[in-house]
Each structure stands twice: as C-alpha cells, then as structure tokens.
Design an enzyme around this catalytic site. Structure first.
Site, PDB file in Angstrom:
ATOM      1  N   GLU A 160      13.494 -21.432  22.153  1.00  0.00           N
ATOM      2  CA  GLU A 160      14.005 -20.183  21.571  1.00  0.00           C
ATOM      3  C   GLU A 160      14.566 -19.322  22.687  1.00  0.00           C
ATOM      4  O   GLU A 160      13.957 -19.237  23.759  1.00  0.00           O
ATOM      5  CB  GLU A 160      12.881 -19.431  20.863  1.00  0.00           C
ATOM      6  N   ASP A 185       4.832 -23.953   5.728  1.00  0.00           N
ATOM      7  CA  ASP A 185       5.274 -24.178   7.103  1.00  0.00           C
ATOM      8  C   ASP A 185       6.783 -24.306   6.990  1.00  0.00           C
ATOM      9  O   ASP A 185       7.286 -25.335   6.543  1.00  0.00           O
ATOM     10  CB  ASP A 185       4.663 -25.453   7.686  1.00  0.00           C
ATOM     11  N   HIS A 186       7.492 -23.255   7.376  1.00  0.00           N
ATOM     12  CA  HIS A 186       8.918 -23.232   7.005  1.00  0.00           C
ATOM     13  C   HIS A 186       9.715 -24.334   7.691  1.00  0.00           C
ATOM     14  O   HIS A 186      10.806 -24.659   7.257  1.00  0.00           O
ATOM     15  CB  HIS A 186       9.519 -21.837   7.191  1.00  0.00           C
ATOM     16  N   LYS A 212      18.701 -21.542  21.705  1.00  0.00           N
ATOM     17  CA  LYS A 212      17.864 -21.909  20.564  1.00  0.00           C
ATOM     18  C   LYS A 212      18.204 -23.337  20.194  1.00  0.00           C
ATOM     19  O   LYS A 212      19.366 -23.665  19.911  1.00  0.00           O
ATOM     20  CB  LYS A 212      18.146 -20.972  19.388  1.00  0.00           C
ATOM     21  N   ARG A 218       0.790  -1.227   0.000  1.00  0.00           N
ATOM     22  CA  ARG A 218       0.000   0.000   0.000  1.00  0.00           C
ATOM     23  C   ARG A 218       0.824   1.280   0.000  1.00  0.00           C
ATOM     24  O   ARG A 218       0.340   2.321  -0.389  1.00  0.00           O
ATOM     25  CB  ARG A 218      -0.914  -0.014   1.238  1.00  0.00           C
ATOM     26  N   LYS A 255      13.223 -27.065   6.438  1.00  0.00           N
ATOM     27  CA  LYS A 255      14.522 -27.211   7.101  1.00  0.00           C
ATOM     28  C   LYS A 255      15.141 -28.537   6.692  1.00  0.00           C
ATOM     29  O   LYS A 255      14.454 -29.565   6.625  1.00  0.00           O
ATOM     30  CB  LYS A 255      14.355 -27.125   8.627  1.00  0.00           C
ATOM     31  N   HIS A 272       4.361 -25.936  13.280  1.00  0.00           N
ATOM     32  CA  HIS A 272       5.696 -26.535  13.187  1.00  0.00           C
ATOM     33  C   HIS A 272       5.816 -27.853  13.961  1.00  0.00           C
ATOM     34  O   HIS A 272       6.358 -28.830  13.462  1.00  0.00           O
ATOM     35  CB  HIS A 272       6.751 -25.565  13.699  1.00  0.00           C
ATOM     36  N   ASP A 293       0.823 -20.621  17.803  1.00  0.00           N
ATOM     37  CA  ASP A 293       1.919 -20.107  16.981  1.00  0.00           C
ATOM     38  C   ASP A 293       2.845 -21.233  16.532  1.00  0.00           C
ATOM     39  O   ASP A 293       3.298 -21.246  15.389  1.00  0.00           O
ATOM     40  CB  ASP A 293       2.713 -19.072  17.801  1.00  0.00           C
ATOM     41  N   LYS A 332       9.520 -19.469  24.605  1.00  0.00           N
ATOM     42  CA  LYS A 332      10.379 -18.301  24.354  1.00  0.00           C
ATOM     43  C   LYS A 332      11.211 -18.044  25.611  1.00  0.00           C
ATOM     44  O   LYS A 332      10.810 -18.417  26.711  1.00  0.00           O
ATOM     45  CB  LYS A 332       9.518 -17.060  24.102  1.00  0.00           C
ATOM     46  N   LYS A 386       1.844 -18.637   7.080  1.00  0.00           N
ATOM     47  CA  LYS A 386       1.164 -18.953   8.318  1.00  0.00           C
ATOM     48  C   LYS A 386       0.891 -17.666   9.094  1.00  0.00           C
ATOM     49  O   LYS A 386       1.597 -16.696   8.848  1.00  0.00           O
ATOM     50  CB  LYS A 386       1.953 -19.970   9.123  1.00  0.00           C
TER      51      LYS A 386
HETATM   52  C1  BG6 Z   1       7.488 -18.667  13.446  1.00  0.00           C
HETATM   53  C2  BG6 Z   1       6.814 -18.271  14.721  1.00  0.00           C
HETATM   54  O1  BG6 Z   1       6.609 -19.379  12.623  1.00  0.00           O
HETATM   55  O2  BG6 Z   1       8.622 -19.471  13.739  1.00  0.00           O
HETATM   56  C3  BG6 Z   1       7.780 -17.535  15.642  1.00  0.00           C
HETATM   57  O3  BG6 Z   1       5.709 -17.443  14.423  1.00  0.00           O
HETATM   58  C4  BG6 Z   1       9.043 -18.326  15.846  1.00  0.00           C
HETATM   59  O4  BG6 Z   1       7.186 -17.231  16.893  1.00  0.00           O
HETATM   60  C5  BG6 Z   1       9.610 -18.808  14.515  1.00  0.00           C
HETATM   61  O5  BG6 Z   1       9.978 -17.500  16.508  1.00  0.00           O
HETATM   62  C6  BG6 Z   1      10.749 -19.772  14.741  1.00  0.00           C
HETATM   63  O6  BG6 Z   1      11.339 -20.092  13.515  1.00  0.00           O
HETATM   64  P1  BG6 Z   1      12.842 -20.566  13.448  1.00  0.00           P
HETATM   65  O7  BG6 Z   1      13.046 -20.975  12.036  1.00  0.00           O
HETATM   66  O8  BG6 Z   1      13.684 -19.396  13.881  1.00  0.00           O
HETATM   67  O9  BG6 Z   1      12.967 -21.698  14.424  1.00  0.00           O
END
Ligand code: BG6
Length: 513
Positions: free
Chosen positions: A237, A198-199, A368, A62, A203, A262, A257, A363, A169
């Site tokens: 995380e 869904d990333h 991590k 926008r 991986k 995931h 989330d 969190k 997502k």
């Molecule tokens: C996202 C979540 O889909 O994945 C976040 O919304 C999270 O809250 C993130 O921090 C984590 O992704 P990755 O790849 O850093 O583990």
C-alpha cells in the site's frame, strides 16, 4: 490468453435470481465504512438493477439525525466514492429506501423500537421481509448488539423468512477473543446465517483464482511442489495513517490487520485442493485445511528466523514527503507496532512439501499492488549456455489489484542471428478482455449475503485456525519480557533489508513489482 466472449444475459440472469428482498440494518451507520463502502456499493447495485425490489436500509447509530440529514451525508459520500459516478435522479429514488434509527447500542428500548420500524415496513410492503443485520461498529460493541438483537427477538425471522448477521473485520484480536466472539454469535445466529466479511474474497481476481485453477486443464498439473519453486504474495500500500486510521492501526499492526485475514484468505485459495463441489462448505472445508496445515513456528528463535517486522521512517512516496510511522497522527511516538511484515511459511501437505510461501505486506511502500506469484523451478538442464537471463524464472502472476489480470512469464529467443534469450510476458487484463470495470468487493459480498451464499465469507473454524498461527508470532513479539528488534524502512522503499535477507538466505529474491 484468448478473450472470453461476454454473456451479459447470463450475467444478469444469475444475479437477479440471487438477491432476495430484505431490509438491511447497519449498526454503527455513521462511521466511515457506511459512507465510503456500503452505501456506494448498494447504490451501484441499484444502478445495475441488482438490488432486490422493496429493499430498505436502516442506519442504526447513536447520533441524533433525521432521515433527511442521514441521506444528505450519504449522498456526499456517494458522490465521492461511487464506482459508477452519481446520478441525481437515481440517487433520488434510491435514497427513499434509506432510513435512520437513533439509539444507544445498549438500550433495549432502541431495539424494541427498531422492531416496530421493521414491522411497519413489512406492513407497508404487505409482506414480512428478510433481515440482514450488519455489524459495522467497533468490535467491542459486537456482543452487546448481538445480545440486544436476541433480547428483542430480532434474530428470529418472521415465518418463512431469514435473519442473517454480517460481521465486519477484525473478527477478534487473538484466538481467545475470536473464540469468545464465535460463541456469542453462535448463541444468537446459526453458523449458516453468520457472514464474517473479508473484502479481499469479494475482489474479482480473488474469485477468479478458483476458476483459473479448476476450469483450466493447463495449470493444475503444474500447481505443486514438483514444478513450483516458491509462491510469493505481496500486498503493498502506498498509504500510511491518513484519515485518522492510526488509532485503530496502532493497536493492531500489519500482522493482525492484514495477514490474519486478507493474506491468509489469498493463501488458502492458492494452496487449497479442488473442492468436491461449489457449495460454501465444500470450498471452505478445503480452505480451512490449508490454514490448519500451516507449520507452526515453535520458538521465539523460529519466529525471528521466519518473520520480519518493520516500521517506516520518514521518506518520499509518489513525490510527496511522508513522516515516519511514529510521527503519524494518533500513533504513539514510542510505538512498537509493525507497519510491515514479511513471512516465510510452510504448508505441510502432500502438494506443498518443501515449497516456501513468502508473504509481505506494508504501508508507505512505493505503490499499491496486491499480487500472487507462482515462481516455477528452473528446467533440469541449462541447454542454452548463452547469456544469463536476468529474472528468467517462469512465473505465473495473478494481479489482484490494481490492473486486475494474470500474466505468464517465459523465456524467449531474441530475434536475430545470435542465440540470445530474454524473458517475455503473456498478459491478460480484465479491463481490455471484458471491456467493463469489475464490481467493488462490497457489491458482490452484500449481494451474496442477501442471497444466502456464504462461500466468500470466513467460517468460524477458518478464523480460529488463522488466529492460532498469528498468536504464536504475536506472543514471540510481545510476550512477557520480550522485545524483539523492530527493523526499519524509509517510506517509499520496498521494505527493510531484513525482508530481502529472508529470501536471499534461501537463494531467492522478491519479485520486482
Ligand atoms: C483493510 C485494512 O481491511 O484493508 C486496511 O484494515 C487496509 O489497513 C485495507 O488499508 C486494504 O484494502 P484494499 O481493498 O484497499 O486493498
């Protein structure tokens, strides 16, 4: 584990054959995702010559901006976030494929104009192009963008070409909204052209799960309730609500989330049956069976006995003092949203009868780390009545990130004349075995979407079954008149005491990471 020789030729051959020339349109292109993930992923694909020829990307958003301004902003992002660094020369040529299109999401004229822009690109190329529409907007705009795409006829590909949609997502916030969204998407695009991202599926180690299980003979015979005592999935995380994420996160919480998406994806890869072949639907059929077989919790008491929710209080992470969740930026000071959740799940299939699956995600934990650990049963007889071996259970640990790899823990005799035992590890690290860094999840997923391979994307039924399970828990927490206790953990700790008790009640404990 033995190192597998690399075959770079095969690698490139497969990738090059797969990517098809196309124009990608990103809706909500001025957001963080484009800057941090999508453009660096495309740039890295360009760096490894995997982007299709005559590729173009159009940012649709926008704010008023020229192509040049848009490119400049993305260049700054790429310098920070590109996996393979930033070369001015490569950027210079890659950036020529980036364009900006200003429009409101609701403005029909903006889509008609977009169509003209895409047609103009086709005319320059001398051939019509495939189209990949990427919904990176806030979810409330998905439906209007889809409706407008259809109204402009952009969902109808030029003859012999394709038009696909990628949905970021979260896909819905509960079952009802996911069903509504599936219906709207389904009215505009075929399911085979719909890519729910869904990333975690992109991986490297998540993809390797199927290879580990089905390309080796040694693991699969043990992969069942006869030998496995329990399975633990941890997604920790060490970040909190940095970067203004609090606004979204406080409306979501750890369960929606991370678990619905995931963690359920990882669960289904680890618990699924072998697919009949490697087609997207054969694999997704097996994955969806796992989610469908999750034993549903039947009452608020059942939820309380199997799910722990918690928020962090002030503490220290990586030597830095951190505020509590309720004191974070954009978080309601009375927030009742969980930043941590631990669950005990049961899968009602032949293979997994009686095996608990424990999951925890949070969190502001000490580090991590995402990993799946299969904890094996003890041998039927304790022959070596010598020292008690601490942490002595056999375990196969799949490290999803960081330090991607797989380790197998076993008991060994310590050298010496006495019979003393201790746990040892066989360890496989991606970096050392393959000598190259894994691609970012988005690189793989974008390439797959361009190639028409939906294997690593969630199907409509998969998403809905996941929400069915999650809704029961959410309703027990937030349904009328309910206010279940919120446990607490200091930032920098491994979660609340109650999560440890969830396992100690079963005579087990979380694996130390
Ligand atoms: C996202 C979540 O889909 O994945 C976040 O919304 C999270 O809250 C993130 O921090 C984590 O992704 P990755 O790849 O850093 O583990």
């Amino acid at each position: 584990m033995p190192d597998i020789p690399e075959n770079p030729f095969l690698d490139t051959l497969i990738t090059r054959q797969r990517a098809e020339p196309c124009t990608m349109v990103i809706f909500g292109a001025t957001g963080d995702l484009t800057n941090r993930k999508l453009i660096p992923a495309l740039y890295n694909l360009a760096a490894s010559s995997d982007l299709p020829t005559q590729f173009k990307v159009v940012g649709f958003a926008r704010r008023e901006k020229s192509d040049e301004e848009f490119r400049k902003e993305l260049e700054e992002g790429n310098k920070k976030f590109s996996r393979q660094g930033h070369s001015n020369e490569l950027w210079g040529s890659f950036a020529q494929s980036i364009h900006y299109h200003r429009s409101e999401f609701t403005d029909a004229a903006g889509y008609a104009e977009l169509k003209n822009v895409l047609d103009k690109f086709d005319a320059e190329r001398g051939t019509p192009a495939n189209r990949l529409f990427y919904l990176a907007t806030a979810p409330e705009f998905f439906s209007v963008v889809l409706e407008q795409l259809a109204a402009a006829g952009l969902n109808e590909p030029p003859a012999g070409k394709w038009a696909r949609v990628v949905c970021e997502k979260p896909f819905g916030t509960d079952l009802a909204s996911a069903q509504r969204l599936n219906k709207i998407v389904g009215e505009v695009f075929h399911e085979r052209d719909t890519y729910r991202i869904d990333h975690y599926l992109g991986k490297e180690t998540a993809q390797n799960l199927m290879v580990l299980r089905f390309a080796n003979e040694i693991f699969e015979p043990l992969w069942n309730s006869r030998y496995i005592d329990n399975v633990q999935i941890t997604c920790a995380e060490n970040l909190g609500m940095e970067g203004g994420r609090g606004g979204y996160y406080d409306t979501s919480g750890a369960l929606r989330d991370m678990v619905q998406s995931h963690l359920f994806q990882l669960l289904s890869l680890v618990a699924m049956e072998p697919p009949t072949d490697l087609s997207a639907d054969s694999i997704r059929d097996e994955k969806v069976k796992v989610i469908r077989s999750l034993r549903h919790l039947t009452s608020p008491e059942d939820v309380a006995a199997n799910v722990v929710r918690a928020q962090y209080t002030a503490g220290v992470v990586d030597g830095v003092e951190r505020p509590g969740y309720r004191q974070e930026d954009r978080i309601n000071p009375q927030s009742n949203t969980e930043s941590y959740v631990a669950l005990r799940l049961k899968i009602d299939t032949w293979r997994w009868q009686g095996v608990p699956f424990y999951m925890r995600v949070g969190k502001q934990l000490p580090k991590k780390a995402t990993e799946i650990s299969l904890q094996f049963k003890q041998p039927p007889q304790n022959l070596f009545k010598t020292n008690e071996v601490q942490g002595g259970q056999n375990a196969l640990v799949i490290r999803i990130q960081p330090d991607e790899g797989i380790s197998l823990r076993m008991i060994s005799k310590q050298p010496g004349v006495m019979l003393r035992m201790q746990p040892v590890k066989m360890d496989f690290h991606y970096n050392t075995s393959f000598g190259k860094a894994s691609p970012e999840a988005y690189e793989r997923l974008l390439l797959d979407a361009m190639a028409g391979d939906a294997t690593l994307f969630a199907r409509n039924d998969e998403v809905e079954h996941a929400w069915r399970y999650i809704d029961i828990v959410e309703n027990a927490w937030h349904g009328a008149g309910k206010q279940p206790p919120m446990c607490e953990y200091p930032a920098g700790s491994w979660g609340p005491r109650e999560a440890d008790e969830l396992l100690s009640a079963d005579g087990r404990s979380w694996r130390r990471i």
